[in-house]
Design a protein around this motif. Structure first.
Motif, PDB file in Angstrom:
ATOM      1  N   UNK A 373     -12.454   4.871  -0.895  1.00  0.00           N
ATOM      2  CA  UNK A 373     -11.898   6.210  -1.387  1.00  0.00           C
ATOM      3  C   UNK A 373     -10.828   6.806  -0.728  1.00  0.00           C
ATOM      4  N   UNK A 374     -10.457   6.771   0.532  1.00  0.00           N
ATOM      5  CA  UNK A 374      -9.341   7.061   1.028  1.00  0.00           C
ATOM      6  C   UNK A 374      -8.082   6.321   0.547  1.00  0.00           C
ATOM      7  N   UNK A 375      -8.196   5.055   0.242  1.00  0.00           N
ATOM      8  CA  UNK A 375      -7.017   4.357  -0.378  1.00  0.00           C
ATOM      9  C   UNK A 375      -6.639   4.888  -1.576  1.00  0.00           C
ATOM     10  N   UNK A 376      -7.729   5.223  -2.521  1.00  0.00           N
ATOM     11  CA  UNK A 376      -7.678   5.480  -3.801  1.00  0.00           C
ATOM     12  C   UNK A 376      -7.138   6.975  -4.013  1.00  0.00           C
ATOM     13  N   UNK A 377      -7.452   7.843  -2.813  1.00  0.00           N
ATOM     14  CA  UNK A 377      -6.705   9.381  -2.520  1.00  0.00           C
ATOM     15  C   UNK A 377      -5.456   9.135  -2.252  1.00  0.00           C
ATOM     16  N   UNK A 378      -5.011   8.143  -1.356  1.00  0.00           N
ATOM     17  CA  UNK A 378      -3.463   8.035  -0.946  1.00  0.00           C
ATOM     18  C   UNK A 378      -2.720   7.686  -2.182  1.00  0.00           C
ATOM     19  N   UNK A 379      -3.234   6.804  -3.094  1.00  0.00           N
ATOM     20  CA  UNK A 379      -2.364   6.438  -4.193  1.00  0.00           C
ATOM     21  C   UNK A 379      -2.276   7.740  -5.114  1.00  0.00           C
ATOM     22  N   UNK A 380      -3.479   8.302  -5.229  1.00  0.00           N
ATOM     23  CA  UNK A 380      -3.203   9.622  -6.442  1.00  0.00           C
ATOM     24  C   UNK A 380      -2.522  10.724  -5.638  1.00  0.00           C
ATOM     25  N   UNK A 381      -2.627  11.021  -4.439  1.00  0.00           N
ATOM     26  CA  UNK A 381      -1.896  12.103  -3.859  1.00  0.00           C
ATOM     27  C   UNK A 381      -0.249  11.764  -3.863  1.00  0.00           C
ATOM     28  N   UNK A 382      -0.108  10.501  -3.589  1.00  0.00           N
ATOM     29  CA  UNK A 382       1.298  10.016  -3.436  1.00  0.00           C
ATOM     30  C   UNK A 382       2.022  10.056  -4.902  1.00  0.00           C
ATOM     31  N   UNK A 383       1.285  10.236  -6.040  1.00  0.00           N
ATOM     32  CA  UNK A 383       1.757   9.991  -7.285  1.00  0.00           C
ATOM     33  C   UNK A 383       1.608  11.390  -8.114  1.00  0.00           C
ATOM     34  N   UNK A 384       1.726  12.374  -7.696  1.00  0.00           N
ATOM     35  CA  UNK A 384       1.408  13.638  -8.197  1.00  0.00           C
ATOM     36  C   UNK A 384       2.326  14.068  -9.561  1.00  0.00           C
ATOM     37  N   UNK A 385       3.530  13.513  -9.206  1.00  0.00           N
ATOM     38  CA  UNK A 385       4.578  13.878 -10.387  1.00  0.00           C
ATOM     39  C   UNK A 385       4.853  12.458 -11.191  1.00  0.00           C
ATOM     40  N   UNK A 386       4.193  11.428 -10.785  1.00  0.00           N
ATOM     41  CA  UNK A 386       4.392  10.226 -11.439  1.00  0.00           C
ATOM     42  C   UNK A 386       3.755   9.892 -12.906  1.00  0.00           C
ATOM     43  N   UNK A 387       4.399   9.317 -13.899  1.00  0.00           N
ATOM     44  CA  UNK A 387       3.715   9.412 -15.369  1.00  0.00           C
ATOM     45  C   UNK A 387       2.236   8.690 -15.037  1.00  0.00           C
ATOM     46  N   UNK A 388       1.417   8.803 -16.046  1.00  0.00           N
ATOM     47  CA  UNK A 388       0.171   8.500 -16.028  1.00  0.00           C
ATOM     48  C   UNK A 388       0.100   6.971 -15.866  1.00  0.00           C
ATOM     49  N   UNK A 389       1.021   6.277 -16.795  1.00  0.00           N
ATOM     50  CA  UNK A 389       0.934   4.840 -16.760  1.00  0.00           C
ATOM     51  C   UNK A 389       1.243   4.107 -15.435  1.00  0.00           C
ATOM     52  N   UNK A 390       2.021   4.777 -14.595  1.00  0.00           N
ATOM     53  CA  UNK A 390       2.149   4.238 -13.222  1.00  0.00           C
ATOM     54  C   UNK A 390       1.219   4.480 -12.436  1.00  0.00           C
ATOM     55  N   UNK A 391       0.292   5.423 -12.514  1.00  0.00           N
ATOM     56  CA  UNK A 391      -0.760   5.781 -11.694  1.00  0.00           C
ATOM     57  C   UNK A 391      -2.015   4.826 -12.152  1.00  0.00           C
ATOM     58  N   UNK A 392      -1.951   4.526 -13.304  1.00  0.00           N
ATOM     59  CA  UNK A 392      -3.022   3.397 -13.656  1.00  0.00           C
ATOM     60  C   UNK A 392      -2.835   2.300 -13.249  1.00  0.00           C
ATOM     61  N   UNK A 393      -1.312   1.978 -13.216  1.00  0.00           N
ATOM     62  CA  UNK A 393      -0.961   0.473 -12.885  1.00  0.00           C
ATOM     63  C   UNK A 393      -1.219   0.216 -11.206  1.00  0.00           C
ATOM     64  N   UNK A 394      -0.905   1.573 -10.513  1.00  0.00           N
ATOM     65  CA  UNK A 394      -1.215   1.136  -9.111  1.00  0.00           C
ATOM     66  C   UNK A 394      -2.678   1.235  -8.906  1.00  0.00           C
ATOM     67  N   UNK A 395      -3.595   1.917  -9.680  1.00  0.00           N
ATOM     68  CA  UNK A 395      -5.050   1.974  -9.221  1.00  0.00           C
ATOM     69  C   UNK A 395      -5.827   0.994  -9.737  1.00  0.00           C
ATOM     70  N   UNK A 396      -5.487   0.118 -10.697  1.00  0.00           N
ATOM     71  CA  UNK A 396      -6.365  -0.944 -11.194  1.00  0.00           C
ATOM     72  C   UNK A 396      -6.503  -1.901 -10.360  1.00  0.00           C
ATOM     73  N   UNK A 397      -5.544  -2.663  -9.726  1.00  0.00           N
ATOM     74  CA  UNK A 397      -5.464  -3.680  -9.067  1.00  0.00           C
ATOM     75  C   UNK A 397      -6.473  -3.339  -7.482  1.00  0.00           C
ATOM     76  N   UNK A 398      -6.420  -2.180  -7.089  1.00  0.00           N
ATOM     77  CA  UNK A 398      -7.426  -1.797  -6.216  1.00  0.00           C
ATOM     78  C   UNK A 398      -8.706  -1.694  -6.496  1.00  0.00           C
TER      79      UNK A 398
END
Length: 564
Positions: A373-398
């Motif tokens: 959960x901490x890893x997922x939170x770190x990705x989401x909080x670090x991409x607050x202004x990023x497009x949705x496609x990049x957020x999905x691309x970063x979260x899916x492998x984890x």
């Protein structure tokens, strides 16, 4: 006339398939001779292997292409080698008598705030260690104990987990959950070299690596004990050092005849080791304490000891005033829960029947869930202004990697809980981006309905993976006497696609490719790096017909990554 030799000795044009087959044939013969106890033949074949051009080339490829940490420099400052330099290194490669010191860096541990040392040898020493490992590993694979699962080809953490499950599913037991304190840093060099009992050239090389010294911030420190973590040969040496612990403990527990009944019970303790993590189980608490004493006594000979802070005795079912039932091992929690009267069953064995009063449940540990959960939170909080496609691309492998690792145990309920938590986290992420919009507008922009009528986080082109989409598939344990060096590729290629750590898409590709890499036409090994290759070069085209499973080095060549 001039072009033929050049093509023959070009790195990318080397006959890798023939080289691997040649080396494996020698390894298979070493393995078979070691099983027979023919030490003279083992030593002769090992000398032949370390002198062969094929083994030298494969050792260089292992450390310069296959190793994903290959770009890390040592004290000599060398990171990468060009293709001609690789050929020169392979031509001059031999087991050394003098080596350069290793470079030490500190990396954080997963479960603690502590850091552990990582030793980085030079590229030349890494290649020489890989060459030595090619010769030593088949000999020791024929000798290692059956329930040692860490850092061995063809075995994984899931094999250890499944064996523990089979050992306690019908009987509750007392458990010694132990950790060998600073195992890699405290191994006695003389005891290790004596146990290896190898030929003089190999002994001198291994002694040189053990005594090479450590360079940290321009200061040189001697290494009088331990095998530095980070070397190619270090995991094998650690397994050699700990070899014999299981047999020593079990030899002190002979079979006994019970006073009640006529059956003869085997009261030997159950011992499972994964690297420096140790589990010992027994029905009797006093006998388990005796086994713990024997383990400590045996470890002292190698200069090791059980960690007093990480070693405890508990029970799989009963709860006492000090310890809760169950134990954690390799990121999994093992615990037994009581069954109702209607669900109880009888099991038969050795001429008697016994009632089973509990059910064994294996789940991810609380610490593992918290880290994820901490890893997922770190990705989401670090991409607050990023497009949705990049957020999905970063979260899916984890998400895919974590869910796949825990897909062989009772994780379905936990997967659902994490998905719910992740939905709330993403909803906050979306609301923060559009404070003036309504909830219905935000839901319509970032969420959609899939073909099953379930909400999914999607941008139209790609969707977020859910943990609960990963199917729960029980792992089939490795047979105790099997080894990849026995040459049964039908058995081992089939197992490669069945490991829980393999992504589902890779499993399908391995099955369709019959366990072979289409680039080099060689079977995949369990320890091989397997990459997904897009045939048309378009990474957005994820149709199954456009995907291939390739070796890591084959994938680098196909994608043009290896341009040196």
């Amino acid at each position: 006339m001039d072009t033929a030799p050049k093509l023959m000795y070009e790195w990318k044009n080397l006959p890798w398939r023939k080289l691997e087959v040649q080396v494996f044939k020698l390894q298979k013969r070493i393995y078979q001779a070691s099983i027979r106890g023919d030490v003279k033949t083992v030593r002769r074949l090992q000398r032949l292997l370390i002198k062969s051009r094929a083994a030298k080339l494969l050792a260089v490829r292992k450390v310069t292409q296959d190793n994903r940490g290959k770009s890390t420099a040592c004290v000599d400052g060398v990171k990468n080698l060009h293709h001609p330099q690789r050929l020169q290194l392979a031509q001059k490669l031999k087991l050394p008598t003098k080596v350069m010191p290793i470079r030490r860096v500190w990396i954080p541990k997963l479960s603690q705030d502590e850091k552990r040392p990582l030793g980085i040898p030079t590229i030349r020493d890494r290649a020489a260690q890989a060459l030595a490992k090619l010769a030593l590993e088949p000999e020791w694979e024929a000798r290692f104990e059956p329930h040692s699962y860490g850092f061995r080809p063809g075995r994984s953490a899931h094999d250890a987990v499944k064996y523990l499950f089979l050992s306690i599913r019908r009987q509750d037991k007392y458990v010694l959950d132990a950790d060998i304190s600073k195992c890699f840093d405290r191994i006695n060099h003389n005891a290790l070299l004596s146990k290896l009992n190898t030929f003089p050239l190999m002994r001198r090389a291994i002694k040189a690596w053990l005594k090479s010294g450590v360079m940290e911030e321009n200061n040189l420190f001697p290494t009088n004990e331990g095998t530095p973590q980070g070397g190619v040969l270090s995991p094998l040496l650690a397994n050699v050092a700990l070899h014999g612990l299981e047999e020593y403990i079990q030899s002190a527990f002979p079979k006994r005849k019970l006073i009640v009944g006529v059956k003869e019970a085997n009261w030997k303790p159950i011992i499972v080791r994964y690297a420096d993590d140790l589990i010992i189980m027994h029905r009797d608490e006093q006998e388990l304490k005796r086994a713990s004493y024997l383990a400590q006594k045996w470890l002292e000979k190698m200069g090791l000891e059980l960690s007093p802070t990480k070693t405890r005795i508990c029970h799989t079912f009963k709860e006492d005033s000090e310890e809760k039932p169950g134990f954690d091992f390799l990121g999994f929690t093992f615990q037994q829960y009581p069954l109702g009267k209607r669900n109880r069953r009888f099991v038969a064995g050795n001429g008697y029947r016994r009632e089973v009063l509990h059910k064994t449940i294996i789940t991810p540990t609380g610490k593992a869930i918290k880290r994820h959960k901490a890893k997922l939170s770190q990705i989401i909080d670090g991409l607050k202004t990023a497009p949705q496609s990049r957020l999905i691309r970063e979260l899916n492998p984890v998400i895919t990697g974590w869910a796949t690792y825990y897909s062989a145990v009772n994780s379905k309920e936990i997967f659902g809980e994490i998905d719910h938590w992740l939905f709330i986290k993403l909803r906050r992420w979306a609301n923060r981006r559009h404070p003036m919009k309504s909830k219905h507008w935000i839901a319509g922009k970032y969420w959609g309905i899939d073909t099953k009528g379930v909400w999914e986080f999607t941008d139209g082109a790609d969707s977020l993976k859910n943990h609960r989409e990963t199917p729960i598939r029980m792992h089939v344990n490795v047979k105790e006497a099997r080894s990849p060096f026995d040459g049964d590729w039908t058995y081992w290629s089939k197992r490669t696609g069945e490991y829980p750590g393999i992504r589902p898409i890779l499993t399908s590709m391995l099955k369709s490719q019959k366990g072979r890499c289409p680039c080099c036409n060689l079977y995949f090994h369990r320890e091989d790096i397997i990459e997904v290759h897009h045939i048309d070069g378009n990474r957005s085209n994820r149709k199954f017909a456009n995907l291939q499973a390739l070796h890591g080095h084959c994938h680098d060549t196909q994608d043009g990554i290896e341009v040196l």
